[in-house]
Design a protein around this motif. Structure first.
Motif, PDB file in Angstrom:
ATOM      1  N   UNK A  35       0.837  -1.202   0.000  1.00 19.94           N
ATOM      2  CA  UNK A  35       0.000   0.000   0.000  1.00 19.94           C
ATOM      3  C   UNK A  35       0.868   1.247   0.000  1.00 19.94           C
ATOM      4  N   UNK A  36       0.361   2.316  -0.599  1.00 19.93           N
ATOM      5  CA  UNK A  36       1.073   3.587  -0.636  1.00 19.93           C
ATOM      6  C   UNK A  36       0.169   4.677  -0.072  1.00 19.93           C
ATOM      7  N   UNK A  37       0.789   5.702   0.447  1.00 17.14           N
ATOM      8  CA  UNK A  37       0.043   6.824   0.985  1.00 17.14           C
ATOM      9  C   UNK A  37      -0.373   7.739  -0.157  1.00 17.14           C
ATOM     10  N   UNK A  38      -1.616   8.194  -0.144  1.00 22.47           N
ATOM     11  CA  UNK A  38      -2.138   9.072  -1.175  1.00 22.47           C
ATOM     12  C   UNK A  38      -1.709  10.503  -0.888  1.00 22.47           C
ATOM     13  N   UNK A  39      -1.159  11.155  -1.895  1.00 25.31           N
ATOM     14  CA  UNK A  39      -0.762  12.554  -1.782  1.00 25.31           C
ATOM     15  C   UNK A  39      -1.490  13.347  -2.851  1.00 25.31           C
ATOM     16  N   UNK A  40      -2.350  14.268  -2.439  1.00 22.89           N
ATOM     17  CA  UNK A  40      -3.078  15.104  -3.385  1.00 22.89           C
ATOM     18  C   UNK A  40      -2.152  16.200  -3.904  1.00 22.89           C
ATOM     19  N   UNK A  41      -2.042  16.304  -5.226  1.00 23.80           N
ATOM     20  CA  UNK A  41      -1.198  17.330  -5.816  1.00 23.80           C
ATOM     21  C   UNK A  41      -1.997  18.335  -6.617  1.00 23.80           C
ATOM     22  N   UNK A  42      -3.255  18.027  -6.917  1.00 26.49           N
ATOM     23  CA  UNK A  42      -4.096  18.914  -7.701  1.00 26.49           C
ATOM     24  C   UNK A  42      -4.764  19.910  -6.760  1.00 26.49           C
ATOM     25  N   UNK A  43      -4.613  21.226  -7.018  1.00 22.50           N
ATOM     26  CA  UNK A  43      -5.259  22.203  -6.135  1.00 22.50           C
ATOM     27  C   UNK A  43      -6.778  22.081  -6.246  1.00 22.50           C
ATOM     28  N   UNK A  44      -7.471  22.422  -5.169  1.00 23.82           N
ATOM     29  CA  UNK A  44      -8.926  22.358  -5.179  1.00 23.82           C
ATOM     30  C   UNK A  44      -9.495  23.316  -6.208  1.00 23.82           C
ATOM     31  N   UNK A  45     -10.275  22.819  -7.118  1.00 27.38           N
ATOM     32  CA  UNK A  45     -10.865  23.662  -8.167  1.00 27.38           C
ATOM     33  C   UNK A  45     -12.088  24.369  -7.622  1.00 27.38           C
ATOM     34  N   UNK A  46     -12.211  25.650  -7.944  1.00 25.72           N
ATOM     35  CA  UNK A  46     -13.368  26.406  -7.514  1.00 25.72           C
ATOM     36  C   UNK A  46     -13.260  26.967  -6.113  1.00 25.72           C
ATOM     37  N   UNK A  47     -12.200  26.634  -5.418  1.00 23.15           N
ATOM     38  CA  UNK A  47     -12.037  27.128  -4.058  1.00 23.15           C
ATOM     39  C   UNK A  47     -11.379  28.509  -4.094  1.00 23.15           C
ATOM     40  N   UNK A  48     -12.005  29.519  -3.474  1.00 27.60           N
ATOM     41  CA  UNK A  48     -11.392  30.852  -3.458  1.00 27.60           C
ATOM     42  C   UNK A  48     -10.079  30.832  -2.672  1.00 27.60           C
ATOM     43  N   UNK A  49      -9.023  31.343  -3.287  1.00 26.08           N
ATOM     44  CA  UNK A  49      -7.710  31.344  -2.639  1.00 26.08           C
ATOM     45  C   UNK A  49      -7.600  32.439  -1.581  1.00 26.08           C
ATOM     46  N   UNK A  50      -8.193  33.596  -1.848  1.00 27.75           N
ATOM     47  CA  UNK A  50      -8.035  34.736  -0.940  1.00 27.75           C
ATOM     48  C   UNK A  50      -8.947  34.648   0.283  1.00 27.75           C
ATOM     49  N   UNK A  51     -10.167  34.132   0.091  1.00 27.83           N
ATOM     50  CA  UNK A  51     -11.137  34.114   1.175  1.00 27.83           C
ATOM     51  C   UNK A  51     -11.634  32.680   1.410  1.00 27.83           C
ATOM     52  N   UNK A  52     -10.916  31.893   2.169  1.00 27.08           N
ATOM     53  CA  UNK A  52     -11.340  30.506   2.376  1.00 27.08           C
ATOM     54  C   UNK A  52     -12.675  30.377   3.096  1.00 27.08           C
ATOM     55  N   UNK A  53     -13.087  31.428   3.877  1.00 26.33           N
ATOM     56  CA  UNK A  53     -14.369  31.357   4.583  1.00 26.33           C
ATOM     57  C   UNK A  53     -15.544  31.392   3.623  1.00 26.33           C
ATOM     58  N   UNK A  54     -15.388  32.039   2.469  1.00 24.31           N
ATOM     59  CA  UNK A  54     -16.475  32.117   1.499  1.00 24.31           C
ATOM     60  C   UNK A  54     -16.807  30.738   0.937  1.00 24.31           C
ATOM     61  N   UNK A  55     -15.864  29.830   0.950  1.00 21.84           N
ATOM     62  CA  UNK A  55     -16.087  28.483   0.425  1.00 21.84           C
ATOM     63  C   UNK A  55     -17.156  27.746   1.241  1.00 21.84           C
ATOM     64  N   UNK A  56     -17.289  28.070   2.509  1.00 22.12           N
ATOM     65  CA  UNK A  56     -18.180  27.331   3.401  1.00 22.12           C
ATOM     66  C   UNK A  56     -19.540  28.013   3.569  1.00 22.12           C
ATOM     67  N   UNK A  57     -19.905  28.928   2.700  1.00 22.70           N
ATOM     68  CA  UNK A  57     -21.172  29.638   2.856  1.00 22.70           C
ATOM     69  C   UNK A  57     -22.370  28.699   2.770  1.00 22.70           C
ATOM     70  N   UNK A  58     -22.306  27.722   1.918  1.00 19.29           N
ATOM     71  CA  UNK A  58     -23.460  26.823   1.785  1.00 19.29           C
ATOM     72  C   UNK A  58     -23.645  25.954   3.024  1.00 19.29           C
ATOM     73  N   UNK A  59     -22.631  25.891   3.876  1.00 17.64           N
ATOM     74  CA  UNK A  59     -22.720  25.100   5.095  1.00 17.64           C
ATOM     75  C   UNK A  59     -22.969  25.982   6.319  1.00 17.64           C
TER      76      UNK A  59
END
Length: 63
Positions: A35-59
């Motif tokens: 088994x190998x450890x999974x490493x995510x290398x692709x940045x989150x698409x659609x996620x605001x870089x400047x304001x991470x709090x805006x991403x959670x508005x629907x929650x």
């Protein structure tokens, strides 16, 4: 009553045989040393870089 007239009843061995006929052989299990450890290398698409709090508005997060 749980049983429906005309509905076939199978034993565990019969169900195992039917699964084998439908899906075939299972691949061998992956051993822990393979088994190998999974490493995510692709940045989150659609996620605001400047304001991470805006991403959670629907929650119900603050915005």
């Amino acid at each position: 009553m749980d049983e429906t007239p005309g509905e076939p009843r199978f034993t565990d061995d019969e169900y195992a045989f039917l699964r084998h006929v439908r899906f075939g052989e299972l691949p061998p299990a992956v051993r822990p040393e393979e088994r190998v450890e999974l490493t995510e290398t692709d940045p989150g698409r659609g996620r605001p870089a400047e304001e991470p709090d805006r991403w959670d508005l629907r929650h119900g997060g603050a915005g």
